[in-house]
Design a protein around this motif. Structure first.
Motif, PDB file in Angstrom:
ATOM      1  N   ASP A   1       0.947  -1.257   0.041  1.00 28.55           N
ATOM      2  CA  ASP A   1      -0.044  -0.133  -0.111  1.00 28.55           C
ATOM      3  C   ASP A   1       0.817   1.293  -0.033  1.00 28.55           C
ATOM      4  O   ASP A   1       0.534   2.259  -0.594  1.00 28.55           O
ATOM      5  CB  ASP A   1      -0.779   0.100   1.312  1.00 28.55           C
ATOM      6  CG  ASP A   1      -1.792  -1.290   1.187  1.00 28.55           C
ATOM      7  OD1 ASP A   1      -2.226  -1.571   0.032  1.00 28.55           O
ATOM      8  OD2 ASP A   1      -2.339  -1.784   2.455  1.00 28.55           O
TER       9      ASP A   1
ATOM     10  N   TYR B   1       2.324   1.771  -3.533  1.00 27.91           N
ATOM     11  CA  TYR B   1       1.353   2.154  -4.092  1.00 27.91           C
ATOM     12  C   TYR B   1       1.042   3.840  -4.199  1.00 27.91           C
ATOM     13  O   TYR B   1       1.075   4.516  -5.320  1.00 27.91           O
ATOM     14  CB  TYR B   1      -0.142   1.545  -3.917  1.00 27.91           C
ATOM     15  CG  TYR B   1      -1.202   1.714  -4.940  1.00 27.91           C
ATOM     16  CD1 TYR B   1      -1.648   1.209  -5.940  1.00 27.91           C
ATOM     17  CD2 TYR B   1      -1.880   2.975  -4.549  1.00 27.91           C
ATOM     18  CE1 TYR B   1      -2.519   1.444  -6.787  1.00 27.91           C
ATOM     19  CE2 TYR B   1      -3.034   3.519  -5.504  1.00 27.91           C
ATOM     20  CZ  TYR B   1      -3.472   2.491  -6.539  1.00 27.91           C
ATOM     21  OH  TYR B   1      -4.570   2.731  -7.365  1.00 27.91           O
TER      22      TYR B   1
ATOM     23  N   ARG C   1       5.885   2.341 -12.114  1.00 33.18           N
ATOM     24  CA  ARG C   1       4.654   1.984 -12.200  1.00 33.18           C
ATOM     25  C   ARG C   1       4.260   0.561 -12.634  1.00 33.18           C
ATOM     26  O   ARG C   1       3.907  -0.506 -11.995  1.00 33.18           O
ATOM     27  CB  ARG C   1       3.640   2.578 -12.976  1.00 33.18           C
ATOM     28  CG  ARG C   1       1.956   2.203 -13.009  1.00 33.18           C
ATOM     29  CD  ARG C   1       1.335   3.096 -14.191  1.00 33.18           C
ATOM     30  NE  ARG C   1       1.758   2.550 -15.429  1.00 33.18           N
ATOM     31  CZ  ARG C   1       1.554   3.257 -16.404  1.00 33.18           C
ATOM     32  NH1 ARG C   1       1.004   4.637 -16.556  1.00 33.18           N
ATOM     33  NH2 ARG C   1       1.972   2.713 -17.472  1.00 33.18           N
TER      34      ARG C   1
ATOM     35  N   ASN D   1       3.364  -3.021 -10.972  1.00 34.78           N
ATOM     36  CA  ASN D   1       2.290  -3.955 -11.518  1.00 34.78           C
ATOM     37  C   ASN D   1       2.797  -5.381 -11.824  1.00 34.78           C
ATOM     38  O   ASN D   1       2.245  -6.424 -11.806  1.00 34.78           O
ATOM     39  CB  ASN D   1       1.791  -3.273 -12.712  1.00 34.78           C
ATOM     40  CG  ASN D   1       0.683  -2.151 -12.471  1.00 34.78           C
ATOM     41  OD1 ASN D   1       0.487  -2.015 -11.128  1.00 34.78           O
ATOM     42  ND2 ASN D   1       0.656  -1.477 -13.336  1.00 34.78           N
TER      43      ASN D   1
ATOM     44  N   ILE E   1      -1.321  -0.870 -10.089  1.00 34.99           N
ATOM     45  CA  ILE E   1      -1.733   0.668 -10.395  1.00 34.99           C
ATOM     46  C   ILE E   1      -2.322   1.103 -11.874  1.00 34.99           C
ATOM     47  O   ILE E   1      -1.949   0.685 -12.541  1.00 34.99           O
ATOM     48  CB  ILE E   1      -0.500   1.407 -10.339  1.00 34.99           C
ATOM     49  CG1 ILE E   1       0.301   1.304  -8.841  1.00 34.99           C
ATOM     50  CG2 ILE E   1      -0.680   2.964 -10.640  1.00 34.99           C
ATOM     51  CD1 ILE E   1       1.515   1.973  -8.664  1.00 34.99           C
TER      52      ILE E   1
END
Length: 545
Positions: free
Chosen positions: A316, A319, A340, A344, A351
């Motif tokens: 989290d 992220y 990103r 992922n 994301i």
């Protein structure tokens, strides 16, 4: 500013707020009754049960007292905060606790400055007491009766001060700082400086060769900063104290930060922030999620958090941090895209690319501007923190705007601020404009360099049925006109483009298209497709037709 018709309970209440005469009327717009609800919170419920207090650690030592209101009181405060936000009109220099503004808009005015002075206000909320809040509501422009001002101050204050943790404290602090902001804007302008404030963080910068000693002086040997009398007196005269330990004067040769962001060339994140994110992703990929989580918890235990709250998961936190990279650097920035995609690849929690296509956002932000006799046509766009912007030469006698998606609906506009020499104007919407998006600005063209990629947006050679035109290009040079350092771009500016936005690498507005060719067929015959830097908006003055 865009005109909005109140569509919510808080919007309707805001319209009635200044006409309140009785405590029952106040309770009514807050959605409660005075005798049953407000009397209970103000006089009957024990003060110890009105707020839950706890301390959290500050990043640089010490603790901060948080006073969280009880559930019922919090709901009333949230409603009041919504009403006050509908009334308060923030100055351009104010960026904290203002919708559409943030640490980026606070940092952007100081990009490329030679000197940056950071001043921290000590015990910001705590220095705003009951008497100041009550007096503010009774004074202009609010002018509420003393009995109403008393109840409002009681709702907003705890232990004779604004509680850090109450929904009303941020908006009340901005309202209290109205005079401070006005005086510091004037003081900064007097010494050819720029001013911005984000909550308790005050920033003043200049591009001058020498720092104005009438604002602050530095003892090189002791590395100490001392605010000069005009600045120190302005702050103290508005009821605030200066935190000397956090006062900094940063020169161009050093890493210059404003509200945590680096502003030497453009608004950016500190390299260490990016390295830490990369390091966490590398540990996750190399050692697995469990070991990366253990290491993270060990480090995070030193951070501030709500007591009793579970330790956050590294998934989290990463992220959020990666999304912050995209927010600051732009959603198409290659560093953000790489982080990103890496995240992922590792995480089941993905994301996602922002749902709205950037071209769609541009369409909603950019409008065609014409006049009734059809002799003038250009582009106008909504800019966050300002309103509707265009070139001065695009404004006729009876100007209006419309969107190509529905050209039958025309909205009257008028010049609110204007400068014919600089060729810029801020427009006031005389009709309610629906579904208008606002583009984020990059405030100063010192962030623009030769060879930078740009995007030109507007309505060149516009005719019915044609959509917005988006062209890519780069900065090709600079020229000075009317004391403003414009820049030229390779993307052809054609009649109708004038007044349209030019975006930089982070998809933020860096300028306004102003000069080019009459037609696309002759666009190659001129070398000057000129752009006014967005910083020139500071030259606008109130316009009277």
């Amino acid at each position: 500013m865009v005109s909005h018709t109140p569509s919510s309970a808080s919007g309707v209440a805001a319209a009635k707020f200044l006409d309140i005469k009785t405590r029952d009327e106040l309770a009514s717009i807050l959605g409660v009754t005075f005798n049953k609800h407000l009397v209970y919170y103000l006089y009957r419920k024990p003060k110890k049960k009105l707020y839950f207090e706890f301390e959290i650690k500050k990043r640089k030592g010490g603790t901060r007292l948080i006073s969280a209101p009880a559930a019922g009181l919090k709901i009333v405060q949230q409603r009041l905060a919504g009403i006050l936000n509908g009334i308060y009109r923030p100055k351009r220099a104010v960026n904290g606790y203002v919708l559409g503004r943030n640490v980026i808009t606070n940092a952007e005015p100081h990009v490329g400055a030679r000197y940056i002075l950071n001043v921290d206000l000590e015990d910001f909320f705590g220095s705003i007491n009951f008497g100041r809040v009550r007096g503010m509501f009774m004074a202009k422009p609010y002018g509420l009766p003393p009995s109403i001002a008393t109840v409002l101050a009681q709702l907003c204050c705890h232990e004779n001060k604004l509680p850090q943790g109450a929904p009303t404290s941020p908006i009340i602090s901005n309202m209290i700082c109205g005079r401070l902001d006005s005086e510091l804007v004037a003081l900064a302008k007097k010494y050819r400086c720029r001013y911005s404030r984000y909550a308790d963080d005050i920033t003043i910068s200049t591009t001058q060769r020498n720092w104005p000693s009438d604002l602050a002086s530095i003892d090189v040997g002791a590395s100490a900063i001392e605010l000069a009398t005009p600045l120190a007196r302005t702050i103290s005269g508005n009821g605030f104290k200066i935190n000397a330990s956090k006062t900094r004067l940063l020169t161009r040769g050093r890493r210059q930060r404003v509200t945590g962001l680096v502003v030497n060339k453009f608004v950016n994140l500190d390299r260490r922030y990016i390295r830490n994110v990369r390091g966490a992703l590398h540990a996750w990929q190399t050692y697995g999620l469990a070991d990366a989580q253990k290491f993270f918890v060990k480090e995070y235990e030193q951070k501030s958090r709500y007591p009793g709250k579970e330790q956050p998961l590294i998934v989290d936190v990463l992220y959020g941090r990666i999304q912050h990279v995209g927010f600051v650097r732009g959603w198409n920035d290659p560093v953000y895209v790489k982080l990103r995609d890496w995240f992922n690849h590792l995480s089941p929690k993905k994301i996602r690319v922002p749902s709205e296509n950037w071209a769609t956002a541009l369409k909603h932000a950019c409008w065609v501007i014409e006049d009734n006799d059809g002799t003038l046509q250009g582009t106008a766009f909504f800019l966050a923190g300002y309103g509707l912007i265009t070139c001065s030469h695009c404004i006729g006698l009876n100007p209006y705007i419309y969107h190509p998606g529905d050209p039958s609906k025309r909205y009257r506009v008028a010049a609110k601020q204007r400068n014919h020499i600089v060729d810029l104007a801020l427009l006031e919407c005389l009709d309610t404009v629906p579904d208008a998006r606002q583009l984020p600005p990059l405030a100063f063209a010192s962030a623009v360099e030769y060879g930078d990629e740009i995007t030109l947006v507007g309505y060149p050679d516009h005719a019915p049925g044609k959509d917005v035109t988006i062209k890519k290009g780069e900065v090709q040079g600079f020229t000075t006109k009317s004391g403003i350092r414009r820049f030229n771009i390779s993307a052809p500016i054609v009649a109708g483009n004038s007044g349209g936005p030019v975006l930089g690498r982070s998809q933020r507005v860096i300028g306004v298209a102003v000069t080019g060719s009459d037609k696309l067929s002759t666009a190659g015959e001129t070398d000057e497709h000129g752009v006014i830097p967005i910083s020139a908006l500071t030259h606008l003055t109130t316009y009277k037709s």
